[in-house]
Design a protein around this motif. Structure first.
Motif, PDB file in Angstrom:
ATOM      1  N   ASP A 582       0.795  -1.318   0.057  1.00  0.00           N
ATOM      2  CA  ASP A 582       0.055   0.222   0.028  1.00  0.00           C
ATOM      3  C   ASP A 582       0.805   1.421  -0.146  1.00  0.00           C
ATOM      4  OD1 ASP A 582      -2.367  -1.386   0.058  1.00  0.00           O
ATOM      5  OD2 ASP A 582      -2.754  -1.357   2.070  1.00  0.00           O
ATOM      6  N   SER A 585       2.194   1.902  -3.466  1.00  0.00           N
ATOM      7  CA  SER A 585       0.957   2.282  -4.246  1.00  0.00           C
ATOM      8  C   SER A 585       0.751   3.860  -3.996  1.00  0.00           C
ATOM      9  CB  SER A 585      -0.125   1.756  -4.245  1.00  0.00           C
ATOM     10  OG  SER A 585       0.065   0.343  -4.263  1.00  0.00           O
ATOM     11  N   ALA A 586       0.854   4.098  -2.938  1.00  0.00           N
ATOM     12  CA  ALA A 586       0.687   5.571  -2.516  1.00  0.00           C
ATOM     13  C   ALA A 586       1.827   6.482  -2.956  1.00  0.00           C
ATOM     14  CB  ALA A 586       0.211   5.597  -1.279  1.00  0.00           C
ATOM     15  N   ASP A 594       2.843   6.914 -11.084  1.00  0.00           N
ATOM     16  CA  ASP A 594       1.343   6.506 -11.285  1.00  0.00           C
ATOM     17  C   ASP A 594       0.553   7.938 -11.882  1.00  0.00           C
ATOM     18  OD1 ASP A 594      -1.259   5.603 -11.500  1.00  0.00           O
ATOM     19  OD2 ASP A 594      -1.328   5.244  -9.319  1.00  0.00           O
ATOM     20  N   CYS A 597      -3.125   9.023 -11.090  1.00  0.00           N
ATOM     21  CA  CYS A 597      -3.467   8.083  -9.909  1.00  0.00           C
ATOM     22  C   CYS A 597      -4.444   6.827 -10.589  1.00  0.00           C
ATOM     23  CB  CYS A 597      -4.244   9.147  -9.114  1.00  0.00           C
ATOM     24  SG  CYS A 597      -3.749  10.502  -8.550  1.00  0.00           S
ATOM     25  N   TYR A 600      -3.809   3.596  -8.672  1.00  0.00           N
ATOM     26  CA  TYR A 600      -4.116   3.693  -7.397  1.00  0.00           C
ATOM     27  C   TYR A 600      -5.752   3.633  -7.225  1.00  0.00           C
ATOM     28  CZ  TYR A 600      -4.514   5.588  -2.579  1.00  0.00           C
ATOM     29  OH  TYR A 600      -4.867   5.628  -1.034  1.00  0.00           O
TER      30      TYR A 600
END
Lengths: 879, 269
Positions: A582, A585-586, A594, A597, A600
C-alpha cells in the motif's frame, strides 16, 4: 557509412542456381558461383561482405559429409578470394576507380541454429554455446575479420553466440535481430531488452535485419537509437514479399531513399536482406555519397580506411561522441528479461521470498530439489506486484552454483520478471550470470577491495547491474557519513572497471530497530546522501527493521515511507504483504510515476467502499445490514491476509500460531471438520481446504487426515468424473484444493519430525524429444493427491536419465508419456533400456497417440487412459 | 498479408469440458440465463464457464498470429533426381507415382494415398504454416503451477485458436481463388490420414518458416512453438468435394475420448 552487402540466396537464384538443402555447401562444391555474388557486392560498394556461412552449424550440417570447420573455412575463403580478386582487378584497371577495394572486410556470418532454445524448446543454452563456438573458432582460423550474428529472434540464443565470440575469438561482433510489426521478435524480445543486454555483453554494434522492409523498420531504428550508444546496423528486406508470387515490393532507388533517412538516427552500417541485390547496395552508396553531413564523411572515411578495422573506427567515433545519432541516446538505469525492461530509476519492488534464510519449508524444498515450490513463490510474488525477484538459494547442504542455474532457468521459464542474483559465492554468481536471459542485478559486493576485485570483472563481462553494501571488514559503520564513504568507494571502483554508474545500486543497510534503535534514522540519512551526492540508485532490505517487535507491518510501512522519501528506489520487501505494498502504491502517486493516479484508483476504489461501510457501522446503529455484512466479510478477509503475510515474513512456526489464533477457541469437532474438508475439496476451494486441514491436524494425525478424509474425498470426485458428472477441470480444481491440504500436512510433518506419509515413490517423465507435458503434469497432481511421492523428471527426458534415476532411488513404478507418433520410439527405447538395466519395475504409459494394444507391443506393463486410471495402477502396484 | 487476431470459439471449448451441455452460451460467449435442468447437486457450472471465459480472454490477449504460405506447382509421376528427399524414412505408398510439389525451383515429395487423392484434380496447391507463438508455451507452464484446471482450459483455448487461425487463412485464400474462378480442396495437414507428420519439416523448409514466422522443429520433428500447424490445400479449376472431414482422417481416432462416448470434438452444423 559502412556499407554491408545484400542477400545471398536471392542472388544465387538469380544466377539460375537450384538451391539445394544447404546453400553453405556451395562454397565447397561450386565456390566460383558464390564468389561471383561477393564480387558483385564489392563492385557495388560493400565495405563488409558476409561469408556464405549463415547456417554452417553442427545441427544443420548433420548428415552431410563435411565438418563445420570445413564448410566455415570454405565460406570465409571464398569471400576472401572475392576481395583479393576484386582488388587485383582494380589495380589491373589502372586504378581507374578511385577506390581501392582491398579494404573490404570479410564477416563470418552466423544465423540462428534452427532449433528453439530452452525454455520454449529443447536445445540447451550450453549446447547452443558449443555450436557457436565451433563456428567461431573455425571462422577466425580461416581469416574472418569480424563476426555478424543476424536474423536472431531469441535473445537467449544470440547471448550464447556473443559469449562464445567474446570468450573464444578476438573478432569484433555485430549483432542484428529480426523484429515484427509489433516491435517484438517472435519470442517476444523487445528492442530495449536487446540493446540493454547485448551492449552489456560487449557487442560492438547492434541493429535489425530481415523480416520487414525499410519503411517498417525505420520507426524501430529511431526507438533503438535511444537505448544504446553503440553504432547501429540495419539490413531490411526489399519490402514485404507477395506470398502468391514470392516477389518483393521495394525497388533499389526507393530502398536507398528510405535507408537515407536511417542515417539521421545513428545508422553506421547499412545493407539489405532478403530480396535485395547489388543494385540496392549501389543505390545506397550513391545516395550516402551525396549527403553533405557526417554520414557522408563516415562513408568516405570507411572507404578510405585501410583494412585496419573499420568497425573499430566507427566504435571509436561513437565513443568520442562525434556520431550523428548520439543525440538520440537516452541512457537509463534498467534491468531486463527479454520481454520486460524495468526502469530502476523509478520505484520498483524487489521480492524477497526466494531465500531460505529462516524458512524451514524453503530449505526443505531446496534440499529435496522441489523446484515447483520455488516457482510458486516466484509466481505469487509477481502476481502480488514484484517488479524484480531476488533469488537466493545458498544453503550449506547443496551445490549452490548448480542449484542457482537450475532455479534461474526454471523461474525464467514461467515469468518474465527480471531477477536479482543473490549470492556470496563468486562461482554461483558467474554460473547464474552466464545463463540468465537478459540483464540481471547481482546482490552483492561490499567495500572490501578483495570482494570487488572478484565480482566487478564478472559484472563488466556479463553486463549486469550490481548492489554494493555499505560495509567492509570493520563491519557496518554506525554513521551515515561513513556508510556514504564506502558507497563512494564502491561506485568509484566499479567505474574503474568500466561499469557505468547507472548500473551500481547502493544498499545502505537496515538494522533491526529493536536492537539498535538509533541506527534506523542513520540508514535513512545515508540513503539521502547516496541519492543526492552520488546520484546512484539505492536498494534497501526493508523488513529487517521490524524483527522482534509486534505488528511488524506497521513498522515496515513507516520505515519504507521514510526511505522512499529519502530517495530509495528499490526496496526489497515481501510483495504479498498488503500493508507494505500500500505504501508503494501511494508513493507512486506522490512521485508522479502513477500518472493520473489510475493504478491507485483501480486498486483502492473497492476498498474505499468497504472502509466507508465500516465507518457507517461504527458511527451509526442504523446502517443497512447488507453493508455490515459486506464490511464484516471484508475485514475478515483482511485479517486472514494479514496473518498470512506475517507468517510469510517471519517463519512457519508463527504461521501456525497465527492460523490457530485466527480459527479461535471454538471446540474442534473432528467429524464436522472432516465434512468441511470433503466439501471444500469437491468444490475446489483451496483456502477452505487448507484452513480445515490445519484445524483437523490439531487433533488428528497427518496419516489420519490423508487416509480418512482427503483420499475418500478424492475418490468421490474421481467417481463423479468417471460417471461423467464431473469433468476434467472440476477434477483438477478438486485436486488443486487437495494439494493445498497436502502442503499443510507436509509442513506439520516437517515440524513434528514424523515419518513421511508417502505411499510409494513413482517416477514420471515425458520421453526424449517430446515437450507436450500437460498430460503428464495432470497425472502428477492426481498421484500426489493420493499420497504418492512423485519424482517428476520433466519433459524431453533421455532414456538413460530415467533408467539411472529408477535404479538409484529403487523405484517400483515408472510412468512415461508421449504425445507424438514421432516420439513413441523414444518411449519404446526407454522401456527397453529399463528392462535391459535389470532394475525391476513396472512401467505405465499414456499419451494421446497411445492405445492399449500399442502399449502392450512396446513392452509396457500398464496403459493409463487418464489420471484416474494411473492412480488405480499405482494402487495395484503398491498394494 | 492480412493480419489476423487470435480468437477462441468459447462454445467449442465448453463442448469439450462439459460435453453434455450444449447451448448454454449465447453467440457472443455470454452465459445464458440459468437453466436449472443442467445443474448438478454439488457443482455450479457458472464457475467453469467463467473460468473458461477468463482463460479464453487471456489467450486472445497473449497469442500472436503469424503465418506464411506459398503456391506450389504439382506434378504427378515425374520422378526426377532433382527433388529433395522427404525427411521421413517411411516407405513410399504403394501407389508408385510420386507426388512432387515445386516452389521457386525447390521441389519436395509428399507421401501417402490420401494427399494424392486430395490433389488428384489440382495442378497447384497452397502450402502454409501458422503459429500462435511461443509465449503460449510459457504461460502454460506458469498456469500448471498455479492451477492445473486453468492450464488445461488454456491449452484447449490455444488449440482452438490455432485451428481458428487456420480457418481464417483458409477463408482468405478461398475468397482470393474463388474470385479468380478457382476452387480449393479441404485443408490437409501432416499427420492426417497417411500423410506422415514429418512432411511438416519439408513444408516449413520450403516456406523458410523459421525465418518468417519463427516455426522450428526439434530432432524428433516436433514443431516448436507447440501450437503450430502446417497444411496443404489444393487449387483446382473444378469444384472440389469435401473429402476428409471427420474421425476417419483423425490420427487420434483410436484413442479418442469423444468417440468412446459417442461424441465428436467438432460441431455438426
Amino acid at each position: 557509412m559502412i556499407l554491408l552487402d545484400g542477400a545471398m540466396g536471392t542472388m544465387l537464384q538469380a544466377e539460375g542456381l537450384l538451391p539445394g538443402e544447404r546453400p553453405e555447401l556451395l562454397c565447397i562444391e561450386r565456390p566460383e558461383v558464390v564468389k561471383n555474388v561477393h564480387k558483385k557486392y564489392i563492385a557495388a560498394g560493400s565495405n563488409i561482405i558476409y561469408a556464405n556461412t549463415f547456417e554452417a552449424n553442427a545441427k544443420k550440417l548433420a548428415g552431410f559429409n563435411y565438418s563445420v570447420a570445413e564448410v566455415v573455412a570454405a565460406g570465409v575463403k571464398t569471400a576472401r578470394e572475392a576481395v583479393d580478386e576484386a582488388a587485383d582487378n582494380a589495380v589491373a584497371e589502372a586504378a581507374a576507380s578511385s577506390t581501392s577495394r582491398s579494404d573490404v572486410l570479410v564477416a563470418l556470418d552466423i544465423g540462428p541454429i534452427g532449433e528453439l532454445l530452452e525454455p520454449y524448446g529443447t536445445l540447451t543454452f550450453e549446447e547452443a554455446y558449443e555450436i557457436f563456438k565451433e563456428m567461431l573458432t573455425a571462422g577466425e582460423a580461416a581469416g574472418a575479420d569480424l563476426v555478424v550474428f543476424e536474423t536472431f529472434s531469441d535473445l537467449y540464443e544470440i547471448k550464447a553466440g556473443v559469449l562464445a565470440a567474446k570468450e573464444n575469438t578476438s573478432l569484433p561482433v555485430i549483432t542484428t535481430m529480426s523484429f515484427e510489426k509489433n516491435h517484438r521478435t517472435f519470442t517476444g524480445c523487445s528492442l530495449e531488452a536487446m540493446a540493454v543486454t547485448l551492449e552489456g555483453l560487449g557487442a560492438d554494434a547492434l541493429g535489425i535485419n530481415c523480416s520487414l522492409g525499410p519503411e517498417e523498420i525505420l520507426p524501430m531504428a529511431r526507438e533503438l537509437a535511444s537505448y544504446t550508444s553503440l553504432p547501429l546496423a540495419f539490413k531490411p528486406n526489399a519490402g514485404l514479399p507477395d506470398p502468391k508470387t514470392g516477389l518483393y515490393s521495394v525497388y533499389p532507388k526507393e530502398f536507398a531513399e528510405i535507408m537515407n533517412r536511417f542515417a539521421d538516427c545513428g545508422m553506421k552500417l547499412a545493407g539489405g536482406c532478403c530480396g535485395t541485390s547489388p543494385d540496392y547496395i549501389r543505390a545506397m552508396s550513391e545516395i550516402f555519397a551525396s549527403r553533405s553531413d557526417d554520414a557522408a564523411a563516415d562513408n568516405a572515411a570507411a572507404v578510405d580506411a585501410s583494412t585496419a578495422d573499420a568497425v573499430a573506427n566507427i566504435a571509436g567515433d561513437t565513443a568520442a561522441g562525434a556520431s550523428v545519432g548520439i543525440d538520440y541516446y537516452n541512457p537509463k538505469s534498467s534491468v531486463c528479461s527479454p520481454s520486460v525492461v524495468v526502469d530502476t530509476s523509478k520505484v520498483c519492488v524487489i521480492g524477497e521470498r526466494i531465500n531460505p534464510t529462516g524458512k524451514k519449508r524453503f530449505k526443505q524444498a531446496l534440499i529435496e530439489n522441489d523446484i515447483d515450490y520455488i516457482l510458486k513463490q516466484a509466481i505469487e510474488q509477481v502476481e502480488a506486484g514484484a517488479d524484480i525477484l531476488d533469488v537466493n538459494v545458498g544453503l550449506p547442504e547443496i551445490d549452490e552454483p548448480e542449484m542457482i542455474v537450475k532455479v534461474v532457468k526454471a523461474i525464467q521459464s514461467v515469468t518474465d520478471t527480471p531477477l536479482q542474483i543473490d549470492s556470496s559465492d563468486p562461482q554461483a554468481i558467474e554460473a547464474a550470470l552466464r545463463i540468465y536471459n537478459g540483464k540481471p542485478i547481482v546482490n552483492s559486493v561490499n567495500g572490501e577491495p578483495e570482494v570487488m576485485e572478484r565480482i566487478f570483472p564478472l559484472i563488466k563481462k556479463y553486463g549486469a547491474a550490481v548492489v554494493g553494501l555499505t560495509l567492509d571488514k570493520n563491519g557496518i559503520p554506525a554513521s551515515a557519513a561513513s556508510r556514504f564513504e564506502i558507497a563512494e568507494r564502491i561506485v568509484n571502483t566499479a567505474t574503474s572497471y568500466g561499469i557505468p554508474r547507472k548500473d551500481v545500486y547502493i544498499d545502505c543497510l537496515t538494522l533491526t530497530v529493536s536492537a539498535q534503535q538509533e541506527a534506523a534514522l542513520e540508514t535513512i540519512k545515508a540513503v539521502r546522501m547516496v541519492t543526492e551526492k552520488l546520484g546512484v540508485n539505492t536498494v534497501l532490505g526493508v523488513s529487517n527493521i521490524s524483527f522482534g517487535i509486534p505488528l511488524r507491518s506497521l513498522m515496515n510501512q513507516t520505515f519504507l515511507a521514510l526511505a522512499l522519501g529519502a530517495g530509495l528506489k528499490m526496496p526489497i520487501i515481501n510483495p504479498s504483504s498488503e500493508p507494505v505494498m500500500d505504501i508503494i502504491s501511494a508513493y507512486r502517486v506522490l512521485d508522479c510515476s502513477d500518472s493520473g493516479c489510475l493504478a491507485y484508483i483501480e486498486k483502492y476504489s473497492k476498498r474505499q467502499s468497504a472502509d466507508q461501510a465500516t465507518l457507517r457501522r461504527s458511527g451509526s446503529s442504523a446502517s443497512r445490514p447488507t453493508d455490515i455484512a459486506a464490511a464484516q466479510s471484508t475485514s475478515y478477509a483482511a485479517a486472514q491476509d494479514t496473518s498470512q503475510t506475517a507468517s510469510q515474513a517471519v517463519s512457519h512456526d508463527s504461521a501456525q500460531t497465527n492460523a490457530q489464533a485466527s480459527v479461535g477457541h471454538e471446540s474442534t469437532d473432528t467429524q464436522s471438520v472432516a465434512g468441511l474438508i470433503t466439501y471444500a475439496i469437491e468444490k475446489g476451494l483451496k483456502q477452505e481446504t487448507a484452513d480445515n486441514v490445519r484445524k483437523m491436524l490439531e487433533s488428528a494425525s497427518p496419516l489420519d487426515v490423508i487416509d480418512n478424509v482427503v483420499i475418500p474425498a478424492l475418490d468421490k470426485v474421481g467417481e463423479l468424473y468417471e460417471s461423467g458428472r464431473f469433468f476434467l477441470p472440476q477434477l483438477l480444481n478438486a485436486a488443486s484444493a487437495a494439494s493445498e491440504g497436502f502442503e499443510i500436512i507436509k509442513q506439520k510433518i516437517k515440524e513434528t519430525g514424523e515419518n513421511s506419509v508417502s505411499k510409494g515413490d513413482i517416477i514420471i517423465a515425458t520421453v526424449k524429444g517430446d515437450i507436450h507435458d500437460i498430460g503428464k503434469n495432470i497425472v502428477k497432481v492426481i498421484l500426489e493427491n493420493y499420497g504418492y511421492n512423485v519424482i517428476d523428471l520433466g519433459r524431453d527426458v533421455a532414456p538413460e536419465v530415467i533408467v539411472k534415476s529408477a535404479a538409484e532411488k529403487d523405484i517400483k513404478l515408472v510412468g512415461l508419456s508421449a504425445l507424438m507418433t514421432t516420439t513413441l520410439s523414444s518411449m519404446q527405447e526407454t522401456i527397453k533400456q529399463l528392462r535391459d538395466s535389470g532394475h525391476e519395475c513396472k512401467v505405465m504409459v499414456g499419451g494421446a497417440v497411445l492405445t492399449r494394444d500399442y502399449a502392450k507391443t512396446i513392452g509396457a506393463d500398464f496403459y493409463a487412459k487418464d489420471a484416474k486410471e494411473a492412480v488405480d495402477i499405482a494402487k495395484k502396484v503398491f498394494g | 498479408m492480412k493480419q489476423f487476431y487470435p480468437h477462441v470459439n468459447k462454445d467449442n471449448i465448453l463442448r469439450q469440458i462439459l460435453p453434455e451441455k450444449k447451448n448454454i452460451l449465447a453467440d457472443g460467449g455470454e452465459l445464458l440465463a440459468n437453466d436449472d435442468s443442467h445443474s448438478f447437486d454439488i457443482f455450479d457450472e457458472t464457475d467453469i464457464v467463467s473460468q473458461m471465459q477468463k482463460n479464453a480472454a487471456e489467450l486472445e490477449n497473449i497469442a500472436q498470429c503469424n503465418y506464411t504460405y506459398a503456391i506450389c506447382d504439382i506434378s504427378f509421376g515425374k520422378d526426377t533426381a532433382d527433388f529433395e528427399k522427404p525427411a521421413s524414412a517411411d516407405h513410399r505408398s504403394n501407389l508408385d507415382v510420386p507426388l512432387i510439389l515445386t516452389y521457386r525451383r525447390r521441389s519436395f515429395e509428399l507421401l501417402g494415398k490420401d494427399i494424392r487423392r486430395l490433389l488428384s484434380e489440382c495442378t497447384q496447391c497452397v502450402i502454409f504454416a501458422a503459429t500462435i507463438g511461443p509465449q503460449i508455451d510459457r504461460i502454460m507452464k506458469k498456469k500448471e503451477l498455479e492451477s492445473m484446471s486453468d492450464a488445461l482450459i488454456f491449452d484447449m483455448c490455444a488449440s482452438d485458436a490455432i485451428e481458428n487461425l487456420c480457418d481464417d487463412i483458409n477463408d482468405e485464400l478461398d475468397d482470393y481463388f474463388h474470385s479468380r474462378g478457382l476452387f480449393l480442396t479441404d485443408r490437409f495437414s501432416p499427420g492426417y490420414g497417411d500423410l506422415p507428420v514429418s512432411a511438416s519439416v519439408d513444408i516449413a523448409r520450403i516456406l523458410d518458416a523459421s525465418r518468417r514466422i519463427g516455426l522450428t522443429f526439434n530432432n524428433y520433428g516436433l514443431m516448436m512453438p507447440l501450437k503450430s500447424v502446417t497444411a496443404v490445400i489444393g487449387i483446382s479449376d473444378k469444384p472440389q468435394p469435401m473429402r476428409i472431414r471427420g474421425c476417419k482422417f483423425c490420427r487420434m481416432s483410436d484413442s479418442c475420448s469423444f468417440k468412446k462416448r459417442g461424441l465428436t470434438c467438432y460441431s455438426i452444423d
